[in-house]
Design a protein around this motif. Structure first.
Motif, PDB file in Angstrom:
ATOM      1  N   ASN A 195       2.808   6.306  -2.428  1.00 58.26           N
ATOM      2  CA  ASN A 195       3.738   6.593  -2.653  1.00 58.26           C
ATOM      3  C   ASN A 195       3.560   8.090  -1.463  1.00 58.26           C
ATOM      4  O   ASN A 195       3.683   9.318  -2.134  1.00 58.26           O
ATOM      5  N   PRO A 196       3.391   8.202  -0.526  1.00 57.17           N
ATOM      6  CA  PRO A 196       3.311   9.568   0.576  1.00 57.17           C
ATOM      7  C   PRO A 196       5.012   9.940   0.227  1.00 57.17           C
ATOM      8  O   PRO A 196       6.288  10.015   0.207  1.00 57.17           O
ATOM      9  N   SER A 197       4.557  11.661   1.266  1.00 61.35           N
ATOM     10  CA  SER A 197       5.472  12.423   0.903  1.00 61.35           C
ATOM     11  C   SER A 197       6.857  12.418   1.839  1.00 61.35           C
ATOM     12  O   SER A 197       6.315  11.791   2.759  1.00 61.35           O
ATOM     13  N   ASN A 198       7.815  12.889   2.070  1.00 67.12           N
ATOM     14  CA  ASN A 198       8.825  12.721   3.276  1.00 67.12           C
ATOM     15  C   ASN A 198       8.801  14.284   4.209  1.00 67.12           C
ATOM     16  O   ASN A 198       9.887  14.581   4.582  1.00 67.12           O
TER      17      ASN A 198
ATOM     18  N   PRO B  67      11.449  -4.020   9.258  1.00 67.26           N
ATOM     19  CA  PRO B  67      12.723  -3.252   9.295  1.00 67.26           C
ATOM     20  C   PRO B  67      12.741  -2.277   8.686  1.00 67.26           C
ATOM     21  O   PRO B  67      12.847  -1.468   8.547  1.00 67.26           O
ATOM     22  N   GLU B  68      12.411  -2.789   7.016  1.00 62.34           N
ATOM     23  CA  GLU B  68      11.837  -2.046   6.105  1.00 62.34           C
ATOM     24  C   GLU B  68      10.244  -1.036   6.539  1.00 62.34           C
ATOM     25  O   GLU B  68      11.024   0.235   5.766  1.00 62.34           O
ATOM     26  N   LEU B  69       9.695  -1.511   6.424  1.00 61.11           N
ATOM     27  CA  LEU B  69       8.843  -0.605   6.801  1.00 61.11           C
ATOM     28  C   LEU B  69       9.130   0.687   8.199  1.00 61.11           C
ATOM     29  O   LEU B  69       8.676   1.809   7.934  1.00 61.11           O
ATOM     30  N   LEU B  70      10.201   0.954   8.962  1.00 62.42           N
ATOM     31  CA  LEU B  70      10.428   1.073  10.188  1.00 62.42           C
ATOM     32  C   LEU B  70      11.302   2.795   8.681  1.00 62.42           C
ATOM     33  O   LEU B  70      11.098   3.870   9.342  1.00 62.42           O
ATOM     34  N   ASP B  71      12.126   2.230   8.454  1.00 57.58           N
ATOM     35  CA  ASP B  71      12.879   3.049   7.249  1.00 57.58           C
ATOM     36  C   ASP B  71      11.793   3.950   6.831  1.00 57.58           C
ATOM     37  O   ASP B  71      12.093   5.044   6.168  1.00 57.58           O
ATOM     38  N   LEU B  72      10.767   3.217   5.963  1.00 58.92           N
ATOM     39  CA  LEU B  72      10.186   4.202   5.414  1.00 58.92           C
ATOM     40  C   LEU B  72       9.487   5.282   6.076  1.00 58.92           C
ATOM     41  O   LEU B  72       9.286   6.232   6.065  1.00 58.92           O
ATOM     42  N   ALA B  73       8.893   4.856   7.248  1.00 58.23           N
ATOM     43  CA  ALA B  73       8.804   5.806   7.735  1.00 58.23           C
ATOM     44  C   ALA B  73       9.585   6.737   8.085  1.00 58.23           C
ATOM     45  O   ALA B  73       9.185   7.756   8.508  1.00 58.23           O
TER      46      ALA B  73
ATOM     47  N   ALA C 257       0.575  -1.427   0.384  1.00 58.85           N
ATOM     48  CA  ALA C 257      -0.122   0.231  -0.314  1.00 58.85           C
ATOM     49  C   ALA C 257       1.048   1.551  -0.257  1.00 58.85           C
ATOM     50  O   ALA C 257       0.766   2.023  -0.675  1.00 58.85           O
ATOM     51  N   ILE C 258       1.614   0.825   0.616  1.00 58.19           N
ATOM     52  CA  ILE C 258       2.952   2.513   0.576  1.00 58.19           C
ATOM     53  C   ILE C 258       3.431   2.741  -0.839  1.00 58.19           C
ATOM     54  O   ILE C 258       3.544   3.624  -1.248  1.00 58.19           O
ATOM     55  N   SER C 259       3.779   1.004  -1.561  1.00 61.59           N
ATOM     56  CA  SER C 259       4.849   1.706  -2.468  1.00 61.59           C
ATOM     57  C   SER C 259       3.056   2.104  -2.983  1.00 61.59           C
ATOM     58  O   SER C 259       3.880   2.666  -4.128  1.00 61.59           O
ATOM     59  N   ALA C 260       1.926   1.649  -3.852  1.00 62.30           N
ATOM     60  CA  ALA C 260       1.150   2.090  -4.456  1.00 62.30           C
ATOM     61  C   ALA C 260       0.914   3.873  -4.098  1.00 62.30           C
ATOM     62  O   ALA C 260       0.225   4.530  -5.307  1.00 62.30           O
TER      63      ALA C 260
END
Length: 246
Positions: free
Chosen positions: A108-111, A139-145, A103-106
């Motif tokens: 694509n939230p801002s930073n 860990p991937e999700l945390l890096d994205l967060a 869902a995050i990939s789809a």
């Protein structure tokens, strides 16, 4: 001759002085700095919050203003850092870490979020996914967060997974004790990864473990936290949020 010369000097300086006075009185005054300061003081600050998760973030079986993201924003709006709070939720009932990554990939939230929360993993456990998937994907999700928070780990909060064993649904499950043991395993891992990344880990699982002795903490579906339980989550979350929002 001298008298005439003195009169001429007096008239000359008198006219010069008068002209200067007139010019000064008609000169435009620059109020730009003062106006800007006044405008700035009247500007309402805006904040962006992102909530990543599953049913525990959506607030399954509670009202739209009863889940923890909505309650948190309501309290922030009435706190010392009042302002306009824009909320984005990327969460859905039944999502595992794999679903959330997709869902995050789809989307694509801002930073540029001022605060990001992450609460995920119960459906990995509930659906009997291999724990190794969580070890890889959390860990991937945390890096994205962290990336959504502008790369600042101080603006990210990991929230522990509630324990659904202490609900009417879980109480009747033959794996009652195993559920709690596995929830602890997931939470211990999430906490260790959060601390390694200098991210705050907020423990709220103990609140949900009072669900059988205090039914008001369980939603009407007999499985998810109630609005009262979420309110207690926010009691613990609020001080951290105030500390982190710039």
């Amino acid at each position: 001759m001298k008298a005439h010369f003195l009169i001429f000097i007096v008239l000359l300086f008198g006219c010069s002085s008068g002209n200067n006075s007139s010019n000064n009185s008609n000169s435009p005054v620059d109020y730009s700095e003062e106006t800007t300061s006044e405008d700035d003081s009247n500007t309402t600050p805006e904040y962006k919050l992102l909530f990543l998760g599953d049913s525990y973030t959506v607030g399954q079986s509670v009202c739209g203003t009863c889940n923890f993201p909505a309650q948190l924003i309501s309290r922030l709006e009435n706190s010392e850092i009042s302002g306009d709070y824009n909320k984005e939720v990327i969460a859905q009932t039944g999502w595992t870490t794999t679903n959330l990554l997709g869902a995050i990939s789809a989307q694509n939230p801002s930073n540029d979020y001022d605060l990001v929360t992450l609460l995920i993993g119960v459906n990995n456990q509930y659906q009997h996914k291999p724990f190794s998937i969580y070890e890889e994907e959390f860990p991937e999700l945390l890096d994205l967060a962290k990336g959504f928070a502008g790369g600042d780990p101080n603006r990210v909060i990991v929230i522990s997974i509630p324990d659904y064993a202490y609900t009417p649904y879980g109480e009747n499950n033959p794996d009652f004790e195993l559920i709690s043991q596995q929830i602890d395993q997931y939470n211990d891992f999430a906490q260790s990864i959060a601390e390694t990344n200098n991210v705050n880990f907020l423990y709220i699982t103990d609140i949900t473990r009072l669900g059988l002795e205090n039914p008001s903490l369980v939603a009407s579906d007999g499985l998810h936290p109630s609005g009262e339980a979420y309110s207690q989550f926010v009691d613990r979350l609020m001080p951290l949020a105030i500390e982190k929002i710039p």
